[in-house]
Design a protein around this motif. Structure first.
Motif, PDB file in Angstrom:
ATOM      1  N   LEU A 184      60.776 -53.235 -36.334  1.00 14.39           N
ATOM      2  CA  LEU A 184      60.184 -52.395 -35.299  1.00 14.39           C
ATOM      3  C   LEU A 184      58.881 -52.970 -34.756  1.00 14.39           C
ATOM      4  CD1 LEU A 184      60.747 -48.826 -36.826  1.00 14.39           C
ATOM      5  CD2 LEU A 184      62.128 -49.988 -35.088  1.00 14.39           C
ATOM      6  N   ASP A 185      58.478 -54.149 -35.292  1.00 11.60           N
ATOM      7  CA  ASP A 185      57.220 -54.789 -34.893  1.00 11.60           C
ATOM      8  C   ASP A 185      56.019 -53.856 -35.080  1.00 11.60           C
ATOM      9  OD1 ASP A 185      58.376 -57.208 -34.258  1.00 11.60           O
ATOM     10  OD2 ASP A 185      58.768 -56.642 -32.181  1.00 11.60           O
ATOM     11  N   LEU A 186      55.944 -53.236 -36.253  1.00 10.59           N
ATOM     12  CA  LEU A 186      54.844 -52.339 -36.582  1.00 10.59           C
ATOM     13  C   LEU A 186      53.929 -52.997 -37.612  1.00 10.59           C
ATOM     14  CD1 LEU A 186      56.751 -48.930 -36.971  1.00 10.59           C
ATOM     15  CD2 LEU A 186      55.495 -49.762 -34.979  1.00 10.59           C
ATOM     16  N   GLY A 187      52.677 -52.605 -37.612  1.00 10.38           N
ATOM     17  CA  GLY A 187      51.745 -53.106 -38.596  1.00 10.38           C
ATOM     18  C   GLY A 187      52.009 -52.506 -39.960  1.00 10.38           C
ATOM     19  N   ALA A 188      51.391 -53.089 -40.983  1.00 13.54           N
ATOM     20  CA  ALA A 188      51.630 -52.647 -42.356  1.00 13.54           C
ATOM     21  C   ALA A 188      51.089 -51.253 -42.623  1.00 13.54           C
ATOM     22  CB  ALA A 188      51.008 -53.645 -43.339  1.00 13.54           C
ATOM     23  N   ASP A 189      50.166 -50.785 -41.790  1.00 10.60           N
ATOM     24  CA  ASP A 189      49.579 -49.462 -42.020  1.00 10.60           C
ATOM     25  C   ASP A 189      50.121 -48.412 -41.054  1.00 10.60           C
ATOM     26  OD1 ASP A 189      48.468 -50.462 -39.713  1.00 10.60           O
ATOM     27  OD2 ASP A 189      46.468 -49.618 -40.110  1.00 10.60           O
ATOM     28  N   VAL A 190      51.266 -48.718 -40.391  1.00 12.11           N
ATOM     29  CA  VAL A 190      51.849 -47.782 -39.428  1.00 12.11           C
ATOM     30  C   VAL A 190      53.178 -47.266 -39.960  1.00 12.11           C
ATOM     31  CG1 VAL A 190      52.684 -47.441 -37.074  1.00 12.11           C
ATOM     32  CG2 VAL A 190      50.742 -48.958 -37.501  1.00 12.11           C
ATOM     33  N   VAL A 191      53.333 -45.941 -39.986  1.00 11.95           N
ATOM     34  CA  VAL A 191      54.590 -45.319 -40.414  1.00 11.95           C
ATOM     35  C   VAL A 191      54.931 -44.210 -39.420  1.00 11.95           C
ATOM     36  CG1 VAL A 191      54.224 -45.837 -42.860  1.00 11.95           C
ATOM     37  CG2 VAL A 191      53.367 -43.681 -41.909  1.00 11.95           C
ATOM     38  N   THR A 192      56.112 -43.614 -39.584  1.00 15.48           N
ATOM     39  CA  THR A 192      56.503 -42.510 -38.697  1.00 15.48           C
ATOM     40  C   THR A 192      56.232 -41.144 -39.306  1.00 15.48           C
ATOM     41  OG1 THR A 192      58.764 -42.604 -39.535  1.00 15.48           O
ATOM     42  CG2 THR A 192      58.289 -43.861 -37.555  1.00 15.48           C
ATOM     43  N   GLY A 193      55.953 -41.098 -40.596  1.00 15.66           N
ATOM     44  CA  GLY A 193      55.696 -39.799 -41.207  1.00 15.66           C
ATOM     45  C   GLY A 193      55.261 -39.915 -42.645  1.00 15.66           C
ATOM     46  N   ILE A 194      54.784 -38.787 -43.175  1.00 16.94           N
ATOM     47  CA  ILE A 194      54.420 -38.674 -44.583  1.00 16.94           C
ATOM     48  C   ILE A 194      55.364 -37.652 -45.217  1.00 16.94           C
ATOM     49  CG2 ILE A 194      52.599 -38.101 -46.244  1.00 16.94           C
ATOM     50  CD1 ILE A 194      51.973 -40.557 -44.569  1.00 16.94           C
ATOM     51  N   GLY A 195      56.041 -38.078 -46.275  1.00 19.05           N
ATOM     52  CA  GLY A 195      56.936 -37.182 -46.997  1.00 19.05           C
ATOM     53  C   GLY A 195      56.224 -36.566 -48.183  1.00 19.05           C
ATOM     54  N   VAL A 196      56.251 -35.245 -48.260  1.00 19.01           N
ATOM     55  CA  VAL A 196      55.536 -34.515 -49.312  1.00 19.01           C
ATOM     56  C   VAL A 196      56.542 -33.902 -50.269  1.00 19.01           C
ATOM     57  CG1 VAL A 196      53.935 -32.620 -49.801  1.00 19.01           C
ATOM     58  CG2 VAL A 196      53.626 -34.025 -47.747  1.00 19.01           C
ATOM     59  N   ALA A 197      56.376 -34.206 -51.558  1.00 14.37           N
ATOM     60  CA  ALA A 197      57.192 -33.598 -52.603  1.00 14.37           C
ATOM     61  C   ALA A 197      56.353 -32.566 -53.340  1.00 14.37           C
ATOM     62  CB  ALA A 197      57.699 -34.664 -53.581  1.00 14.37           C
ATOM     63  N   LEU A 198      56.932 -31.404 -53.611  1.00 20.15           N
ATOM     64  CA  LEU A 198      56.211 -30.296 -54.231  1.00 20.15           C
ATOM     65  C   LEU A 198      56.690 -30.062 -55.656  1.00 20.15           C
ATOM     66  CD1 LEU A 198      56.453 -27.786 -51.240  1.00 20.15           C
ATOM     67  CD2 LEU A 198      54.568 -29.351 -51.747  1.00 20.15           C
ATOM     68  N   ASP A 199      55.836 -29.417 -56.440  1.00 20.18           N
ATOM     69  CA  ASP A 199      56.248 -29.018 -57.788  1.00 20.18           C
ATOM     70  C   ASP A 199      57.332 -27.954 -57.720  1.00 20.18           C
ATOM     71  OD1 ASP A 199      54.378 -30.723 -59.021  1.00 20.18           O
ATOM     72  OD2 ASP A 199      52.788 -29.235 -58.775  1.00 20.18           O
ATOM     73  N   ASP A 200      57.273 -27.107 -56.707  1.00 23.00           N
ATOM     74  CA  ASP A 200      58.244 -26.038 -56.517  1.00 23.00           C
ATOM     75  C   ASP A 200      58.738 -26.090 -55.076  1.00 23.00           C
ATOM     76  OD1 ASP A 200      59.780 -23.766 -56.473  1.00 23.00           O
ATOM     77  OD2 ASP A 200      58.116 -22.354 -56.655  1.00 23.00           O
ATOM     78  N   GLY A 201      59.985 -26.491 -54.900  1.00 24.76           N
ATOM     79  CA  GLY A 201      60.540 -26.613 -53.558  1.00 24.76           C
ATOM     80  C   GLY A 201      60.601 -25.298 -52.803  1.00 24.76           C
ATOM     81  N   ASP A 202      60.664 -24.159 -53.541  1.00 21.44           N
ATOM     82  CA  ASP A 202      60.721 -22.860 -52.877  1.00 21.44           C
ATOM     83  C   ASP A 202      59.379 -22.452 -52.283  1.00 21.44           C
ATOM     84  OD1 ASP A 202      63.412 -22.510 -53.480  1.00 21.44           O
ATOM     85  OD2 ASP A 202      62.971 -21.691 -55.467  1.00 21.44           O
ATOM     86  N   ALA A 203      58.317 -23.182 -52.649  1.00 21.70           N
ATOM     87  CA  ALA A 203      56.992 -22.874 -52.114  1.00 21.70           C
ATOM     88  C   ALA A 203      56.662 -23.735 -50.902  1.00 21.70           C
ATOM     89  CB  ALA A 203      55.935 -23.070 -53.202  1.00 21.70           C
ATOM     90  N   ALA A 204      57.682 -24.274 -50.240  1.00 20.78           N
ATOM     91  CA  ALA A 204      57.463 -25.201 -49.130  1.00 20.78           C
ATOM     92  C   ALA A 204      56.728 -24.543 -47.966  1.00 20.78           C
ATOM     93  CB  ALA A 204      58.796 -25.771 -48.658  1.00 20.78           C
ATOM     94  N   ASP A 205      57.051 -23.289 -47.656  1.00 16.62           N
ATOM     95  CA  ASP A 205      56.399 -22.628 -46.524  1.00 16.62           C
ATOM     96  C   ASP A 205      54.905 -22.471 -46.764  1.00 16.62           C
ATOM     97  OD1 ASP A 205      58.756 -22.385 -45.102  1.00 16.62           O
ATOM     98  OD2 ASP A 205      59.249 -20.431 -45.950  1.00 16.62           O
TER      99      ASP A 205
END
Length: 415
Positions: free
Chosen positions: A223-244
């Motif tokens: 994609l010709d992107l720099g090493a510090d460029v991404v499309t998003g941050i994925g967050v993992a939680l201790d409890d998936g039901d507390a996502a909201d």
């Protein structure tokens, strides 16, 4: 059990059985019993299947999706992602915040061509955000650079089967998010060759037929992107039901320039439809139990009509109205309790057989899963059992009161 109750139960058992010349009553009793049994069995199996569908979809969606994603509008790029990930990691309940790259690409090999979602997976992160990333980092799936020097790519089984690709094959990737300008001014996608280092099968139709994984570095290069460029941050939680709750806290911390979405929001239409279907199926199948309750009413009414003379004799010998009432309540309750017990046993048995032997297969392109999942919860079974017994008990009240109010002289005279 005291003597009076034993006598009441003795009479109830006798009235459940057909006397000579009254075989129809016994047949109706069995019909009522069968109606309760069928209704409870159907309810348990269907509710277990609907619950299993919800849980199976949730598990498979989360195998390749983050609990919460942080993205931006506009060009969809997040430069300097480390600061955003660090800020997200400070929110209570967040287990990890890792970068990801997602791009719509096209895979081509000879006459075969397939669209795919290319995911760039970071390496060496302390806590991967999805189950697939954990399996890749653990070495269950291979994303190590192959001997050919080409970047590695891991394909879903649906893509690999459709394109006849196997481990070690080479496939061309067309990156439409990185268009190149030719000498004549036309725009063409950047083309990069990849070597297939593995094939995964998640059981989730959407992932298996559209998802492809490679390294973060390979994705940034194509994609010709720099090493510090991404499309998003994925967050993992201790409890998936507390996502909201976590998403709300992330939005407040990161500000309006970032778009925060939960896995539930992304699939809200699907899960709302499943919940509505589960409720509708419960109501429809509960009608079977209600029909069985009407059968109990009709059975008791016919028994009262058939045993009018006997009821009059019993009352003239000193049996109380309450005793007569108990006899017919016990008769109807027996039908409800035994029918519910047999239906529960059959329902649980069917659930076990369907789950263990995968008896029923379904088209994954329609239902996202390839078999009928079953999840039997004690609370669901208890609710169905309680509802069935209560309905059967309520059905006994009117005919039992009618029987208890018969006057001895009138009962014997009318006979």
């Amino acid at each position: 059990m005291d003597g009076g109750l034993r006598f009441d139960w003795f009479l109830a058992r006798r009235y459940l059985s057909a006397r000579r010349g009254g075989a129809l009553l016994s047949f109706i009793t069995w019909i009522s019993l069968g109606g309760v049994t069928v209704g409870v069995t159907a309810l348990i199996v269907v509710i277990a299947v609907m619950t299993g569908m919800q849980e199976d979809l949730r598990s498979k969606i989360l195998s390749g999706a983050y609990h919460v994603t942080v993205e931006t509008d506009g060009d969809g790029r997040i430069p300097g992602w480390a600061e955003v990930a660090a800020a997200a990691g400070e929110v209570e309940g967040v287990r990890s915040a890792t970068p990801f790259l997602l791009s719509q690409v096209n895979l081509r090999r000879g006459q075969y061509s397939r669209p795919a979602d290319l995911v760039g997976v970071p390496s060496g992160v302390p806590e991967p955000g999805t189950e697939m990333e954990r399996e890749i980092q653990a070495g269950f799936y291979d994303l190590e650079p192959p001997a050919s020097g080409l970047p590695p790519i891991l394909l879903g089984s649906g893509i690999a089967d459709a394109m006849q690709l196997f481990r070690g094959d080479t496939v061309q990737l067309l990156a439409f998010d990185n268009l190149q300008t030719t000498n004549d001014g036309s725009m063409i996608p950047k083309i990069q060759s990849f070597e297939v280092t593995g094939v995964f099968r998640s059981g989730m139709y959407e992932y298996d037929t559209r998802r492809a994984y490679t390294t973060m570095e390979a994705t940034q290069a194509v994609l010709d992107l720099g090493a510090d460029v991404v499309t998003g941050i994925g967050v993992a939680l201790d409890d998936g039901d507390a996502a909201d709750r976590a998403a709300a806290a992330l939005s407040e911390r990161l500000g309006a320039e970032y778009r925060v979405e939960t896995w539930g929001t992304r699939n809200s239409a699907l899960f709302s439809a499943l919940k509505l279907e589960k409720l509708a199926m419960f109501l429809v199948l509960f009608l079977i139990v209600l029909v069985a309750a009407f059968n109990i009413v009709s059975t008791l009414v016919m028994v009262v009509a058939d045993r009018t003379r006997e009821i009059g004799i019993l009352k003239s010998m000193g049996m109380t109205d309450r005793g007569i009432l108990r006899v017919f309540v016990l008769q109807g309750a027996w039908i409800g309790v035994v029918g519910t017990a047999v239906g529960t046993a059959l329902g649980v048995l069917l659930c076990v057989l369907i789950d263990r032997y995968e008896i029923i297969r379904i088209p994954p392109e329609v239902y996202f899963v390839d078999r009928l999942p079953v999840s039997l919860h004690f609370t669901d079974v208890l609710t169905i059992v309680a509802a069935s017994v209560v309905v059967a008990f309520v059905a006994t009240i009117h005919p039992s009161i009618q029987a208890s109010q018969l006057q001895p002289v009138e009962a014997i005279r009318d006979d």
